[in-house]
Design an enzyme around this catalytic site. Structure first.
Site, PDB file in Angstrom:
ATOM      1  N   PRO A  37     -15.013  42.860 -13.517  1.00  0.00           N
ATOM      2  CA  PRO A  37     -16.320  43.222 -12.955  1.00  0.00           C
ATOM      3  C   PRO A  37     -16.385  44.680 -12.543  1.00  0.00           C
ATOM      4  CG  PRO A  37     -15.010  41.996 -11.350  1.00  0.00           C
ATOM      5  CD  PRO A  37     -14.232  41.992 -12.623  1.00  0.00           C
ATOM      6  N   MET A  38     -17.478  45.344 -12.900  1.00  0.00           N
ATOM      7  CA  MET A  38     -17.691  46.753 -12.542  1.00  0.00           C
ATOM      8  C   MET A  38     -19.046  46.873 -11.856  1.00  0.00           C
ATOM      9  SD  MET A  38     -16.354  48.502 -16.066  1.00  0.00           S
ATOM     10  CE  MET A  38     -16.414  47.034 -17.100  1.00  0.00           C
ATOM     11  N   GLN A  91     -19.137  37.170 -11.074  1.00  0.00           N
ATOM     12  CA  GLN A  91     -18.393  37.352  -9.827  1.00  0.00           C
ATOM     13  C   GLN A  91     -19.354  37.348  -8.644  1.00  0.00           C
ATOM     14  OE1 GLN A  91     -16.372  41.009  -8.273  1.00  0.00           O
ATOM     15  NE2 GLN A  91     -14.531  39.838  -8.739  1.00  0.00           N
ATOM     16  N   CYS A 120     -12.813  43.423  -3.051  1.00  0.00           N
ATOM     17  CA  CYS A 120     -13.609  44.647  -2.954  1.00  0.00           C
ATOM     18  C   CYS A 120     -13.307  45.373  -1.640  1.00  0.00           C
ATOM     19  CB  CYS A 120     -15.093  44.327  -3.046  1.00  0.00           C
ATOM     20  SG  CYS A 120     -16.149  45.793  -2.895  1.00  0.00           S
ATOM     21  N   LYS A 161     -10.412  36.368  -7.235  1.00  0.00           N
ATOM     22  CA  LYS A 161      -9.779  37.669  -7.471  1.00  0.00           C
ATOM     23  C   LYS A 161      -9.296  38.221  -6.139  1.00  0.00           C
ATOM     24  CE  LYS A 161     -10.459  41.949 -10.094  1.00  0.00           C
ATOM     25  NZ  LYS A 161     -10.210  43.033  -9.143  1.00  0.00           N
ATOM     26  N   HIS A 189      -5.072  41.809  -8.339  1.00  0.00           N
ATOM     27  CA  HIS A 189      -5.077  43.263  -8.441  1.00  0.00           C
ATOM     28  C   HIS A 189      -3.842  43.760  -7.704  1.00  0.00           C
ATOM     29  CE1 HIS A 189      -7.526  47.261  -8.052  1.00  0.00           C
ATOM     30  NE2 HIS A 189      -6.262  47.467  -8.363  1.00  0.00           N
ATOM     31  N   ASN A 220      -4.284  42.449 -12.960  1.00  0.00           N
ATOM     32  CA  ASN A 220      -5.292  43.510 -12.958  1.00  0.00           C
ATOM     33  C   ASN A 220      -4.683  44.788 -12.381  1.00  0.00           C
ATOM     34  OD1 ASN A 220      -8.175  44.225 -10.892  1.00  0.00           O
ATOM     35  ND2 ASN A 220      -7.765  44.969 -12.934  1.00  0.00           N
ATOM     36  N   GLY A 221      -4.909  45.897 -13.099  1.00  0.00           N
ATOM     37  CA  GLY A 221      -4.435  47.190 -12.616  1.00  0.00           C
ATOM     38  C   GLY A 221      -3.727  47.971 -13.708  1.00  0.00           C
ATOM     39  N   ASP A 222      -4.174  49.221 -13.911  1.00  0.00           N
ATOM     40  CA  ASP A 222      -3.481  50.181 -14.775  1.00  0.00           C
ATOM     41  C   ASP A 222      -3.381  49.770 -16.241  1.00  0.00           C
ATOM     42  OD1 ASP A 222      -3.222  51.678 -12.519  1.00  0.00           O
ATOM     43  OD2 ASP A 222      -1.060  51.387 -12.274  1.00  0.00           O
TER      44      ASP A 222
END
Length: 347
Positions: A37-38, A91, A120, A161, A189, A220-222
């Protein structure tokens, strides 16, 4: 978004259930490729583009349940979908059972899963007890998960998440509590709520959580390349790999492209024009996809544009931008600069 008339809506295809996709990818001996999600940017045109470049599961931006269930305007502006928008997880930002269940009732016929945001770090959300604030209240998260799964069971896949704590045993405890409550899978994350994105994600933490729960785990990440996706999966044993910043810059990341191919830009232009996308969002997407691929002077020109009409003219002036009905549309990889073509014609 219209209120559901369940008698006329086709049933969701069980093959699009995120759990089915995770299981299928496991049989294929690869991780599921997931676009996370962005805020503002995971809108329908971009989601459709991603599916043309091997994304298995795509998320909507986080939607605040409180606003969604109370406000028609919020529903129409926050969520649009169509028959090609599969597999889709919406989400949700929420901290109480009432709003969560009301939103699920409104949205579940249109989605393949929902995700509860517990990561978040935005201060406004944390102050309201949403997002990363939930990382300190695992029992509340378990209550939210349990409420959804008790009502919907297998009819609605539910993901949570999370971020990690400074004390990783606290994160393991958190994951076990929400797993017991019935969560279908967990996305981790690999950063705390105060860790900057410039610092490396903690893949040891994700590996530890995977070792301590039975449900699927998404890392999640990188993730900025297909190679990164496989490296992270091999190290953590995660069932899926989620990209966010990487896929915003390169929507063809999971298809193995090292940078955004020109064909993806043409396709995105077509989708954004067909569905409609606010100018500033369109400009930001083009900024991200073209960064490092055009010279600085051109990039500055792009960011100085004031409208979609100006941007169309600017693209046509500087590049060979094919439309959907033209031969070769969406196929090229390198940027077809008109300047380069002009220079070549004088040689």
């Amino acid at each position: 978004m219209i209120e559901p008339n369940l008698s006329t809506l086709p049933a969701r295809n069980p093959e699009h259930n995120p759990l089915a996709i995770l299981a299928r990818c496991k049989k294929e001996k690869r991780p599921a490729f997931i676009a996370g999600p962005m805020v503002r940017y995971s809108k329908l045109p971009f989601r459709e583009l991603l599916r043309q470049y091997k994304c298995d599961i795509v998320y909507s931006p986080m939607i605040l349940a409180r606003e969604f269930v109370r406000n028609d305007i919020a529903r129409y502006s926050d969520f649009t979908t169509n028959e090609r928008d599969r597999s889709l997880i919406v989400q949700i930002g929420c901290n109480n059972v009432t709003d969560l269940l009301r939103m699920c009732e409104m949205i579940y016929p249109y989605v393949d899963g929902i995700g509860l945001n517990c990561g978040c770090p935005v201060k406004e959300q944390v102050r309201e007890g949403i997002g990363a604030a939930l990382m300190s209240t695992p029992e509340k998260v378990a209550e939210l998960v349990s409420a959804v799964k008790s009502k919907y069971g297998d009819k609605l896949c539910m993901e949570t998440k999370i971020r990690i704590h400074d004390d990783l045993q606290e994160t393991v405890r958190f994951a076990k509590i929400i797993e017991k409550a019935g969560v279908d899978f967990i996305t981790v994350h690999g950063r705390t709520k105060t860790t900057r994105s410039s610092q490396p994600a903690n893949f040891d933490a994700i590996k530890l959580i995977k070792e301590n729960v039975s449900c699927p785990v998404v890392a999640n990440g990188d993730c900025f390349s297909l190679e990164d996706a496989y490296k992270i999966a091999n190290y953590t044993n995660a069932d899926g790999i989620m990209a966010v910043r990487g896929i915003l810059a390169n929507p063809a990341l999971f298809a193995g492209f090292s940078k955004t191919p020109w064909g993806a830009i043409e396709k995105f232009w077509d989708l954004a024009s067909s569905y409609g996308l606010p100018f500033r969002l369109l400009q930001h997407h083009m900024d991200c996809m073209l960064e490092g691929q055009i010279d600085k002077a051109l990039h500055l020109q792009l960011m100085d544009l004031k409208s979609t009409v100006e941007m169309v003219d600017w693209f046509d002036e500087n590049f060979d931008l094919k439309r959907n009905n033209e031969p070769g549309f969406g196929e090229r990889i390198e940027i077809p600069s008109r300047k380069n073509r002009l220079e070549m014609s004088h040689i």
